[in-house]
Design a protein around this motif. Structure first.
Motif, PDB file in Angstrom:
ATOM      1  N   PRO A   4     -52.143 -68.120   5.680  1.00  0.00           N
ATOM      2  CA  PRO A   4     -52.433 -67.404   4.431  1.00  0.00           C
ATOM      3  C   PRO A   4     -51.356 -66.376   4.101  1.00  0.00           C
ATOM      4  O   PRO A   4     -50.782 -65.762   5.005  1.00  0.00           O
ATOM      5  CB  PRO A   4     -53.772 -66.715   4.727  1.00  0.00           C
ATOM      6  CG  PRO A   4     -53.891 -66.683   6.206  1.00  0.00           C
ATOM      7  CD  PRO A   4     -53.079 -67.815   6.755  1.00  0.00           C
ATOM      8  N   ASP A  43     -55.812 -66.262  -0.344  1.00  0.00           N
ATOM      9  CA  ASP A  43     -55.746 -67.385   0.610  1.00  0.00           C
ATOM     10  C   ASP A  43     -56.735 -67.181   1.756  1.00  0.00           C
ATOM     11  O   ASP A  43     -57.230 -68.141   2.336  1.00  0.00           O
ATOM     12  CB  ASP A  43     -54.341 -67.486   1.226  1.00  0.00           C
ATOM     13  CG  ASP A  43     -53.273 -67.674   0.161  1.00  0.00           C
ATOM     14  OD1 ASP A  43     -53.603 -68.202  -0.917  1.00  0.00           O
ATOM     15  OD2 ASP A  43     -52.103 -67.301   0.423  1.00  0.00           O
ATOM     16  N   PRO A  79     -60.134 -71.442   0.157  1.00  0.00           N
ATOM     17  CA  PRO A  79     -59.558 -70.325   0.920  1.00  0.00           C
ATOM     18  C   PRO A  79     -59.959 -70.434   2.395  1.00  0.00           C
ATOM     19  O   PRO A  79     -60.955 -71.085   2.727  1.00  0.00           O
ATOM     20  CB  PRO A  79     -60.215 -69.094   0.284  1.00  0.00           C
ATOM     21  CG  PRO A  79     -61.515 -69.594  -0.258  1.00  0.00           C
ATOM     22  CD  PRO A  79     -61.286 -71.023  -0.666  1.00  0.00           C
TER      23      PRO A  79
END
Ligand code: SAM
Ligand code: SF4
Length: 440
Positions: A4, A43, A79
């Motif tokens: 992320p 993310d 996510p």
């Protein structure tokens, strides 16, 4: 799943969770991730959960569904989802099994979040719900920029085992952080912009360095240059020592406010709750606190509808409220928590409509006293620490020493301390006129 680049931390529940959420955000920032205000655009989303009352677990599962839907609507990849906090501790593996989340991390293990996120990025769901004694604080990065008011967790966990409460199971045994680490962190918070620090703990007044109690830490923080206000929450009546009470009389920066939950006014209910204090011993503590600091604002927590609570016992709660005349309070309907002794008392559960009616009556009584406390400040002047902008142009909102929100028109900026004449009072806030321009 890839590493992320952006993160969003959402905290539910108590102030200790807010503090933990800030520390997790700092951890992610130290890994080079960028904060995102929008959970649907991040993310990595960390849900820092609370398990103290009703349907906490179900709310987490709904939120996970909402996040995935939000990302799909924006045409983004799903996510990475990390579940932290007390629901993570209580549910553990079950959350990975049921909701296929990527990371589950308990409140004592979140210093390992970067490693867990790295493992999850390799496609491996990862879990850490260990409870090492206080190891995490030493492993966290230095404090970043903070606002004028900051939280500082000094103590974690609880050994009291009130029969309704899940905290001893999700947060573990009582542990105090070291005196030196706390003074250092307080200084770092002041350097980062804090002018007021609230010391936090599930039983904050149980803090000890092995020999001395919380007043010792408060007196050390009183000497920190640039720090102007000290508060602490939440306290347990049994840990309210005379030393701490005396600190309210002589430590200048310690604000005249005490949150001391009682939960109920009936000795039979208090015993069934395993509160280990009585109505009378609680009231006698408040007498000593008021003798030390006559203008102190008192606050508390109440639970109505505890299993077996009769109408007459509830009336005892109301009479205690009228006797104490609290400045503000939190009040809740009893909520059975899985694994706690009270949740087994099913034969004595109070019907929801009865509990709701009691809660309404209790809140009406509490509101009357809150309004009266606020009105008693009208005509006085006090220092207000400006915390944020108000809704109208030129309006700012800050806090009085007694923790009331004060609304005023001023050119003062966030972080300024302003002397204010209090001219009006509502149930939840005061209106003021700035007297002197803030010192920088
Ligand atoms: N340690 C503090 C004390 O002893 O009062 C309280 C900490 S607890 C996280 C915050 C409040 O949540 C409690 O004071 C209590 O009023 C409420 N609470 C805890 N368990 C509850 C339950 N099962 N149902 C309803 N309220 C609850
Ligand atoms: Fe929960 Fe009681 Fe401990 Fe407070 S003292 S955290 S209410 S068990």
């Amino acid at each position: 799943m890839t590493d992320p680049k952006t993160y969003h931390v959402k905290s539910y529940g108590c102030q200790m969770n807010v503090y933990d959420g800030e520390r997790m955000a700092e951890l992610m920032a130290a890994q080079g991730l960028t904060a995102s205000d929008d959970p649907n655009a991040a993310d990595l989303v960390v849900l820092n959960t609370c398990h103290i009352r009703e349907k906490a677990t179900e709310k987490v599962y709904s939120e996970i569904g909402r996040l995935r839907k939000g990302a799909a609507e924006l045409g983004r990849d799903k996510p990475m989802i990390a579940i932290a906090g007390c629901v993570a501790q209580a549910e553990g593996e079950e959350i990975i099994r049921r909701a296929k989340v990527d990371v589950v991390v308990g409140p004592q293990a979140y210093h390992n979040l970067p490693q867990l996120v790295a493992d999850a990025a390799k496609g491996q769901a990862s879990l850490d719900t260990d409870m090492p004694a206080i190891a995490k604080f030493g492993a966290l990065p230095a404090r970043r920029k903070v606002g004028p008011t900051a939280f500082l967790t000094v103590q974690e966990g609880c050994d009291k085992f009130c029969t309704y409460c899940v905290v001893p199971y999700t947060r573990g045994a009582e542990v105090s952080r070291s005196f030196d680490a706390l003074v250092d962190e307080a200084k770092a918070l002041v350097d980062a912009g804090a002018r007021e620090i609230t010391l936090l703990g599930q039983n904050v007044n149980a803090w000890s360095d092995g020999e001395q109690g919380l007043e010792h830490l408060i007196m050390a923080l009183d000497k920190v240059a640039g720090l102007e206000r000290i508060r602490y929450t939440t306290s347990h009546p049994n840990d309210m020592t005379q030393g701490l009470i005396d600190a309210h009389a002589h430590v200048e920066k310690l604000m005249p406010f005490l949150h001391l939950p009682v939960q109920a006014g009936s000795d039979r209910v208090l015993k069934a709750m395993n509160r280990s204090h009585s109505r009378d011993s609680y009231l006698r503590i408040l007498d000593r606190v008021r003798a030390a600091r006559p203008d102190i604002a008192l606050s508390g927590d109440f639970i109505v509808g505890f299993p077996g609570e009769t109408d007459a016992e509830f009336e005892e709660t109301l009479s205690l409220v009228h006797e104490v005349r609290y400045a503000q309070c939190f009040s809740f309907k009893y909520s059975p928590r899985p694994g706690t002794p009270a949740a087994e008392m099913t034969d004595d559960f109070i019907p929801d409509d009865v509990a709701s009616e009691r809660l309404q009556r209790l809140q009406a009584a509490l509101n009357t006293h809150q309004q009266a406390f606020n009105e008693a400040i009208v005509g006085r002047s006090c220092d207000v620490l400006i915390e944020r902008k108000g809704r109208h142009a030129g309006q700012m909102i800050g806090k009085s020493p007694w923790l009331q929100s004060v609304h005023l028109e001023t050119h003062a900026q966030i972080g300024d301390m302003v002397t204010v004449d209090i001219v009006s009072a509502g149930p939840n806030s005061l209106g003021g006129v700035a007297k002197v321009k803030a010192a920088a």
